[in-house]
Design a protein around this motif. Structure first.
Motif, PDB file in Angstrom:
ATOM      1  N   PHE A  26      -5.437  89.029  14.622  1.00 57.70           N
ATOM      2  CA  PHE A  26      -4.962  87.739  15.120  1.00 57.70           C
ATOM      3  C   PHE A  26      -5.942  87.164  16.137  1.00 57.70           C
ATOM      4  O   PHE A  26      -6.221  85.961  16.142  1.00 57.70           O
ATOM      5  N   GLY A  27      -6.471  88.022  17.012  1.00 58.77           N
ATOM      6  CA  GLY A  27      -7.444  87.560  17.990  1.00 58.77           C
ATOM      7  C   GLY A  27      -8.689  86.986  17.339  1.00 58.77           C
ATOM      8  O   GLY A  27      -9.226  85.963  17.787  1.00 58.77           O
ATOM      9  N   VAL A  28      -9.135  87.629  16.252  1.00 57.52           N
ATOM     10  CA  VAL A  28     -10.298  87.126  15.515  1.00 57.52           C
ATOM     11  C   VAL A  28     -10.000  85.748  14.930  1.00 57.52           C
ATOM     12  O   VAL A  28     -10.840  84.842  14.964  1.00 57.52           O
ATOM     13  N   MET A  29      -8.772  85.569  14.409  1.00 51.46           N
ATOM     14  CA  MET A  29      -8.393  84.280  13.839  1.00 51.46           C
ATOM     15  C   MET A  29      -8.391  83.179  14.902  1.00 51.46           C
ATOM     16  O   MET A  29      -8.841  82.060  14.660  1.00 51.46           O
ATOM     17  N   ILE A  30      -7.890  83.494  16.094  1.00 50.57           N
ATOM     18  CA  ILE A  30      -7.848  82.514  17.180  1.00 50.57           C
ATOM     19  C   ILE A  30      -9.253  82.059  17.552  1.00 50.57           C
ATOM     20  O   ILE A  30      -9.498  80.862  17.787  1.00 50.57           O
ATOM     21  N   ILE A  31     -10.187  82.986  17.592  1.00 47.74           N
ATOM     22  CA  ILE A  31     -11.577  82.632  17.905  1.00 47.74           C
ATOM     23  C   ILE A  31     -12.137  81.701  16.839  1.00 47.74           C
ATOM     24  O   ILE A  31     -12.811  80.696  17.146  1.00 47.74           O
ATOM     25  N   PHE A  32     -11.853  82.000  15.578  1.00 53.56           N
ATOM     26  CA  PHE A  32     -12.320  81.144  14.480  1.00 53.56           C
ATOM     27  C   PHE A  32     -11.714  79.747  14.583  1.00 53.56           C
ATOM     28  O   PHE A  32     -12.415  78.734  14.436  1.00 53.56           O
ATOM     29  N   ILE A  33     -10.402  79.675  14.840  1.00 55.61           N
ATOM     30  CA  ILE A  33      -9.730  78.384  14.940  1.00 55.61           C
ATOM     31  C   ILE A  33     -10.277  77.575  16.113  1.00 55.61           C
ATOM     32  O   ILE A  33     -10.438  76.349  16.015  1.00 55.61           O
ATOM     33  N   PHE A  34     -10.589  78.243  17.204  1.00 56.64           N
ATOM     34  CA  PHE A  34     -11.166  77.548  18.358  1.00 56.64           C
ATOM     35  C   PHE A  34     -12.487  76.882  17.968  1.00 56.64           C
ATOM     36  O   PHE A  34     -12.733  75.716  18.295  1.00 56.64           O
ATOM     37  N   ASP A  35     -13.327  77.626  17.255  1.00 55.56           N
ATOM     38  CA  ASP A  35     -14.627  77.069  16.851  1.00 55.56           C
ATOM     39  C   ASP A  35     -14.470  75.986  15.790  1.00 55.56           C
ATOM     40  O   ASP A  35     -15.221  75.004  15.780  1.00 55.56           O
ATOM     41  N   TYR A  36     -13.496  76.148  14.905  1.00 56.91           N
ATOM     42  CA  TYR A  36     -13.366  75.257  13.747  1.00 56.91           C
ATOM     43  C   TYR A  36     -12.595  73.975  14.069  1.00 56.91           C
ATOM     44  O   TYR A  36     -12.909  72.901  13.539  1.00 56.91           O
ATOM     45  N   ILE A  37     -11.592  74.060  14.946  1.00 55.40           N
ATOM     46  CA  ILE A  37     -10.721  72.916  15.218  1.00 55.40           C
ATOM     47  C   ILE A  37     -10.852  72.412  16.652  1.00 55.40           C
ATOM     48  O   ILE A  37     -11.133  71.227  16.888  1.00 55.40           O
ATOM     49  N   VAL A  38     -10.658  73.301  17.624  1.00 59.33           N
ATOM     50  CA  VAL A  38     -10.565  72.863  19.021  1.00 59.33           C
ATOM     51  C   VAL A  38     -11.901  72.337  19.539  1.00 59.33           C
ATOM     52  O   VAL A  38     -11.958  71.282  20.187  1.00 59.33           O
ATOM     53  N   THR A  39     -12.980  73.045  19.249  1.00 61.69           N
ATOM     54  CA  THR A  39     -14.298  72.613  19.740  1.00 61.69           C
ATOM     55  C   THR A  39     -14.689  71.222  19.231  1.00 61.69           C
ATOM     56  O   THR A  39     -15.137  70.380  20.029  1.00 61.69           O
ATOM     57  N   PRO A  40     -14.538  70.913  17.938  1.00 66.30           N
ATOM     58  CA  PRO A  40     -14.857  69.551  17.475  1.00 66.30           C
ATOM     59  C   PRO A  40     -13.987  68.480  18.144  1.00 66.30           C
ATOM     60  O   PRO A  40     -14.488  67.393  18.472  1.00 66.30           O
ATOM     61  N   LEU A  41     -12.700  68.772  18.350  1.00 69.19           N
ATOM     62  CA  LEU A  41     -11.831  67.793  19.009  1.00 69.19           C
ATOM     63  C   LEU A  41     -12.265  67.567  20.458  1.00 69.19           C
ATOM     64  O   LEU A  41     -12.292  66.420  20.942  1.00 69.19           O
ATOM     65  N   LYS A  42     -12.612  68.631  21.154  1.00 62.54           N
ATOM     66  CA  LYS A  42     -13.098  68.482  22.528  1.00 62.54           C
ATOM     67  C   LYS A  42     -14.419  67.715  22.551  1.00 62.54           C
ATOM     68  O   LYS A  42     -14.704  66.967  23.499  1.00 62.54           O
ATOM     69  N   GLY A  43     -15.205  67.865  21.504  1.00 60.29           N
ATOM     70  CA  GLY A  43     -16.479  67.163  21.421  1.00 60.29           C
ATOM     71  C   GLY A  43     -16.296  65.650  21.322  1.00 60.29           C
ATOM     72  O   GLY A  43     -16.983  64.895  22.028  1.00 60.29           O
ATOM     73  N   ILE A  44     -15.356  65.189  20.479  1.00 61.79           N
ATOM     74  CA  ILE A  44     -15.160  63.742  20.360  1.00 61.79           C
ATOM     75  C   ILE A  44     -14.486  63.181  21.612  1.00 61.79           C
ATOM     76  O   ILE A  44     -14.724  62.028  21.983  1.00 61.79           O
ATOM     77  N   ALA A  45     -13.656  63.982  22.276  1.00 65.37           N
ATOM     78  CA  ALA A  45     -13.042  63.540  23.530  1.00 65.37           C
ATOM     79  C   ALA A  45     -14.118  63.334  24.599  1.00 65.37           C
ATOM     80  O   ALA A  45     -14.074  62.366  25.375  1.00 65.37           O
ATOM     81  N   LYS A  46     -15.099  64.223  24.621  1.00 67.66           N
ATOM     82  CA  LYS A  46     -16.195  64.098  25.587  1.00 67.66           C
ATOM     83  C   LYS A  46     -17.034  62.863  25.300  1.00 67.66           C
ATOM     84  O   LYS A  46     -17.461  62.148  26.222  1.00 67.66           O
ATOM     85  N   GLU A  47     -17.264  62.585  24.013  1.00 73.83           N
ATOM     86  CA  GLU A  47     -18.045  61.408  23.642  1.00 73.83           C
ATOM     87  C   GLU A  47     -17.340  60.115  24.045  1.00 73.83           C
ATOM     88  O   GLU A  47     -17.972  59.174  24.540  1.00 73.83           O
TER      89      GLU A  47
END
Length: 286
Positions: A26-47
């Motif tokens: 489960f921890g591995v999945m959370i890391i993947f989801i962070f990179d796949y979903i959360v990071t891109p969303l934080k990127g557009i918010a920063k822009e």
């Protein structure tokens, strides 16, 4: 039926499940989801220079075709031995009774699923807490990124939450419904495994649940009407709506009815099968 025995069964199974070393997956999945979903969303918010809504990452996860295939697959891995049928099963059944044991397994499934989806929710929300909006309205990065940066309107991050969501439902309602739909999807998978275990073909239950996930993904990708036969498409909210019109593509009340009738049917078959099952030959498979 005894509520005390049902709770005792569920609690025992839950403790065994939550302390299983397999949880590292489960921890591995959370890391993947962070990179796949959360990071891109934080990127557009920063822009854009505006914060995301606090629950928007979870909504994006619950409405991603890829993630909503990974989430049940990982859950299936975590409960691959469900229900546990080891050398103590016969003794446990004699003390609790078959019906109490069965409903104890169902209660354990609900507890495990609530924990699993809850941890997924927390894992999605925590990264945006330092700078987020708590209002029950869609954020500027989600709704206006394509207008602010027209040349980037088709990027992956801008497509995570589509008009089919933010033109139709408010964020809180979307998050709550998504949470419940994912729980119902996972419950069906667990009940399929429970039913086949009662029929004494446990491995078929695991394979069948895996097939439900695989065929659900395939039918959803093909975008054919048959996709509504399996639970995956029912779980993704945006598939129920068009971009602008209020008339839904697939009525949500039909999805609610689906997620009521299917689990009840699986439990009913399990009860009948359990009454004819001989557990004296149970083998230790854990």
């Amino acid at each position: 039926m005894s509520l005390r025995k049902i709770w005792s069964t569920a609690r025992t199974e839950y403790v065994k499940w939550i302390t299983n070393p397999r949880m590292i997956i489960f921890g591995v999945m959370i890391i993947f989801i962070f990179d796949y979903i959360v990071t891109p969303l934080k990127g557009i918010a920063k822009e854009v220079g505006k914060p995301l809504g606090v629950i928007e990452p979870f909504i994006a996860i619950a409405n991603s075709d890829m993630i909503i295939a990974i989430v049940p697959a990982v859950f299936l891995t975590l409960i691959s031995d469900f229900p546990r049928t080891d050398g103590n099963t016969l003794f446990f059944l004699q003390r609790t009774g078959r019906t109490n044991w069965l409903f104890g397994q169902v209660l354990f499934s609900v507890m495990a699923i609530f924990t699993y989806v809850g941890a997924l929710f927390v894992g999605a929300v925590l990264p945006v807490l330092p700078n987020c909006s708590w209002a029950n309205e869609w954020s500027v990065p989600v709704t206006q990124y394509g207008e602010i940066f027209p040349d980037k309107s088709g990027t992956f991050a801008n497509c995570l939450i589509t008009e089919k969501l933010y033109n139709q439902l408010p964020p809180v309602k979307t998050a709550v419904v998504s949470y419940l739909l994912i729980m119902c999807y996972l419950l069906i998978l667990a009940l399929i495994m429970l039913m086949f275990n009662c029929l004494k073909v446990k491995i078929i239950g695991l394979l069948s649940s895996g097939a439900v996930i695989a065929f659900g993904c395939a039918l959803n990708y093909a975008n054919v009407s048959a996709k509504w036969v399996l639970p995956m498409s029912h779980t993704i909210i945006y598939l129920h709506y068009t971009k602008y019109f209020r008339e839904p593509v697939f009525d949500m009340w039909k999805t609610v009815l689906y997620f009521l009738l299917v689990p009840v049917g699986l439990i009913f078959v399990s009860l009948i099968a359990l009454s004819f099952t001989d557990f004296e030959s149970v083998q230790d498979i854990d």
